[in-house]
Design a protein around this motif. Structure first.
Motif, PDB file in Angstrom:
ATOM      1  N   PHE A 178       0.860  -1.176   0.000  1.00 42.45           N
ATOM      2  CA  PHE A 178       0.000   0.000   0.000  1.00 42.45           C
ATOM      3  C   PHE A 178       0.902   1.233   0.000  1.00 42.45           C
ATOM      4  CE2 PHE A 178       0.395   1.133   4.526  1.00 42.45           C
ATOM      5  CZ  PHE A 178       0.839  -0.074   5.055  1.00 42.45           C
ATOM      6  N   TRP A 197      -0.011   4.779   0.629  1.00 42.47           N
ATOM      7  CA  TRP A 197      -0.844   5.901   1.047  1.00 42.47           C
ATOM      8  C   TRP A 197      -0.030   7.172   1.255  1.00 42.47           C
ATOM      9  CZ3 TRP A 197      -3.846   2.982   5.493  1.00 42.47           C
ATOM     10  CH2 TRP A 197      -4.612   1.963   4.923  1.00 42.47           C
ATOM     11  N   PHE A 226      -4.532   7.708  -3.079  1.00 42.16           N
ATOM     12  CA  PHE A 226      -5.495   6.642  -3.328  1.00 42.16           C
ATOM     13  C   PHE A 226      -5.702   6.460  -4.826  1.00 42.16           C
ATOM     14  CE2 PHE A 226      -9.459   4.292  -2.262  1.00 42.16           C
ATOM     15  CZ  PHE A 226      -8.975   3.602  -1.157  1.00 42.16           C
ATOM     16  N   ARG A 245      -9.170   1.406  -4.307  1.00 44.27           N
ATOM     17  CA  ARG A 245      -8.439   0.264  -3.734  1.00 44.27           C
ATOM     18  C   ARG A 245      -7.214   0.792  -3.016  1.00 44.27           C
ATOM     19  NH1 ARG A 245      -8.468  -5.234  -6.659  1.00 44.27           N
ATOM     20  NH2 ARG A 245     -10.404  -5.122  -5.441  1.00 44.27           N
ATOM     21  N   GLY A 246      -7.137   0.502  -1.720  1.00 44.50           N
ATOM     22  CA  GLY A 246      -6.033   0.991  -0.913  1.00 44.50           C
ATOM     23  C   GLY A 246      -4.861   0.034  -0.815  1.00 44.50           C
ATOM     24  N   ALA A 287     -14.463   1.281   4.683  1.00 47.36           N
ATOM     25  CA  ALA A 287     -13.226   0.634   4.241  1.00 47.36           C
ATOM     26  C   ALA A 287     -13.239  -0.811   4.725  1.00 47.36           C
ATOM     27  CB  ALA A 287     -12.011   1.371   4.801  1.00 47.36           C
ATOM     28  N   PHE A 319      -8.309   8.380   8.368  1.00 46.89           N
ATOM     29  CA  PHE A 319      -7.376   8.010   7.311  1.00 46.89           C
ATOM     30  C   PHE A 319      -6.624   9.271   6.884  1.00 46.89           C
ATOM     31  CE2 PHE A 319     -10.247   4.504   7.271  1.00 46.89           C
ATOM     32  CZ  PHE A 319      -9.554   3.427   6.757  1.00 46.89           C
TER      33      PHE A 319
END
Length: 484
Positions: free
Chosen positions: A141, A143, A210, A236-237, A288, A392
């Motif tokens: 991931f 982010w 994201f 989709r994270g 989520a 988040f």
């Protein structure tokens, strides 16, 4: 050029014969020459106009046939400090950093738009080579790829295509559709401290990079309510696919069966019930799925590595008043307020944020921006988060971690000054006083469980725990920023 030469020849030939003419003939000849000269000049002007039209046509074509670039370059120094629960302090009084954004945009017509942003964010004299992003060898991931200090390489922070529709299914409802690496960092209200225009989400509970899609309908014309709109967002994270080359020997890009981790997806909406340019209200809701975390090292049955613990819901309502009077000093003042909520939904037998039960958390946030001198703005903000609050906001541009994620109180003041058309400067102070641990953690037991700071200081979790828990943190920043 040919016309200019011909005029010169005519003039020369005519002047040699003037001596043989009478006065009347000379006058007639001069008038004839003048008429011919005016005719030639008029033709030349017409030709120049045609050439100008061709040049303008080429310029107009080039204006829509090239990607437009602009530069955003910031040099900053931060003085950060962490006061630990055992009474000690950890600091860095001169953390210097460079941040470069190369922004691009292209719209071949009135309906299609491409936007992108390349980014570099690094500390002076350091190459952190991308901070760890792996949930496992197979699931990645990203982010905070361009928010955390890393190395001197350019990475893609934004890249998305946007379609602007005039009417939805023949109605009088304008609409948009977008897909790609979306502009999900620096959203509504959090943009003020960053001195930027607001990006897509509500910054109170969403502030991470994201990949996904969005579709929006503008409802102002059909409802008669200014600025009303509704946007659906899906993304989709994290993926459960293994890389092409992986140490487990699994087939390229197949689901990571060895770690048993599912995709991490998010879906939600943003609803704007009112926006007249002065007063704006934004709301959101999202869910989520399959969020990651780690088992507590104090759990005798703890398993190593990342695991998925369950789902989480989130919602927020944010209100902005941009101008408190029609004219005068307060016409340029801004005030805002926001309230957000989160709720965990742990999988059976899993302790999400340290609890096997659903837990709700809340946060509220207030701020004001006041003009100071001709080109300066003073901002003050305060926010508070409860025991089980979870946002988040991992991509927030604060070196000590997200202030909006704080389970406790956060105070902030900043002054931004526009030096000239290209340069600006800001000094900002952020102070976070934690009431519970786990503010910037993930969603399992190890980093997400809220322990009361006063209990940690009292030794209820052992003396060693005191040295690992941050009681308060501060970040004093000064930057110079070039944008053009």
């Amino acid at each position: 050029m040919k016309r200019v030469v011909s005029l010169s020849v005519i003039a020369a030939m005519s002047l040699t014969s003037l001596n043989a003419m009478s006065d009347a003939q000379i006058v007639a000849k001069i008038n004839d020459l003048e008429n011919k000269f005016n005719t030639e000049v008029s033709a030349l002007k017409q030709q120049l106009k045609k050439q100008d039209k061709k040049i303008n046509k080429v310029k107009a074509h080039d204006a829509t046939d090239n990607i437009k670039w602009n530069v955003d370059f910031r040099t900053a120094i931060d003085s950060i400090n962490y006061d630990m629960a055992d009474g000690s302090s950890i600091d860095n009084s001169s953390l210097m950093s460079l941040r470069l954004y190369l922004n691009m945009a292209f719209n071949p017509d009135n309906h299609n738009v491409f936007k992108g942003q390349l980014a570099m964010n690094k500390a002076f004299g350091a190459d952190f080579n991308n901070p760890p992003r792996s949930m496992s060898l197979g699931s990645m991931f990203d982010w905070t790829s361009n928010e955390a200090l890393s190395d001197n390489t350019l990475k893609v922070k934004e890249a998305y295509w946007l379609y602007l529709g005039d009417s939805l299914f023949g109605s009088d409802i304008p609409w948009t559709f977008s897909i790609g690496r979306r502009p999900s960092v620096g959203g509504f209200l959090v943009n003020f401290r960053e001195d930027d225009s607001a990006k897509s989400p509500l910054g109170h509970n969403i502030n991470v990079e994201f990949d996904g899609l969005s579709a929006m309908v503008k409802l102002g014309d059909v409802t008669g309510i200014e600025g009303m709109s509704f946007k659906v967002c899906i993304g989709r994270g994290a993926t459960d696919a293994v890389p092409m080359y992986n140490s487990s020997g699994e087939p390229a890009y197949a689901s990571d069966i060895g770690q048993n981790l599912d995709n991490l997806d998010l879906a939600g909406f943003i609803f704007v019930p009112y926006d007249d340019g002065q007063y704006k209200v934004m709301t959101n809701w999202f869910k989520a799925f399959d969020l990651p975390g780690m088992d507590s090292p104090m759990d005798p049955n703890a398993q190593p590595g990342f695991h998925q613990y369950g789902d989480i819901q989130g919602a927020a309502i944010s209100v902005l008043a941009d101008g408190l009077s029609e004219d005068g000093y307060f016409a340029d003042a801004k005030v805002f307020g926001s309230f957000a909520w989160s709720k965990t939904e742990p999988d059976d037998g899993k302790a999400m944020l340290g609890s096997t039960e659903d837990k709700s958390g809340t946060s509220y946030w207030f701020g004001a921006l006041l003009p100071v001198m001709d080109d300066g703005v003073l901002g003050v903000e305060y926010n508070h988060g409860s025991k089980y609050w979870r946002s988040f906001t991992y991509g927030e541009d604060t070196m000590i971690g997200s202030k909006l994620a704080a389970r406790g109180d956060a105070y902030e003041a900043y002054y931004t000054y526009k030096i000239n058309q290209a340069l600006s400067a800001q000094i900002r102070y952020t102070y976070i006083d934690y009431e519970y641990t786990g503010s910037n953690g993930f969603f399992g037991q190890a980093t997400g469980t809220p322990l009361k700071i006063s209990d940690v200081k009292a030794g209820l979790y052992g003396e060693e725990m005191k040295s690992m828990v941050v009681e308060s943190a501060s970040d004093l920043r000064f930057y110079i920023r070039y944008r053009f």
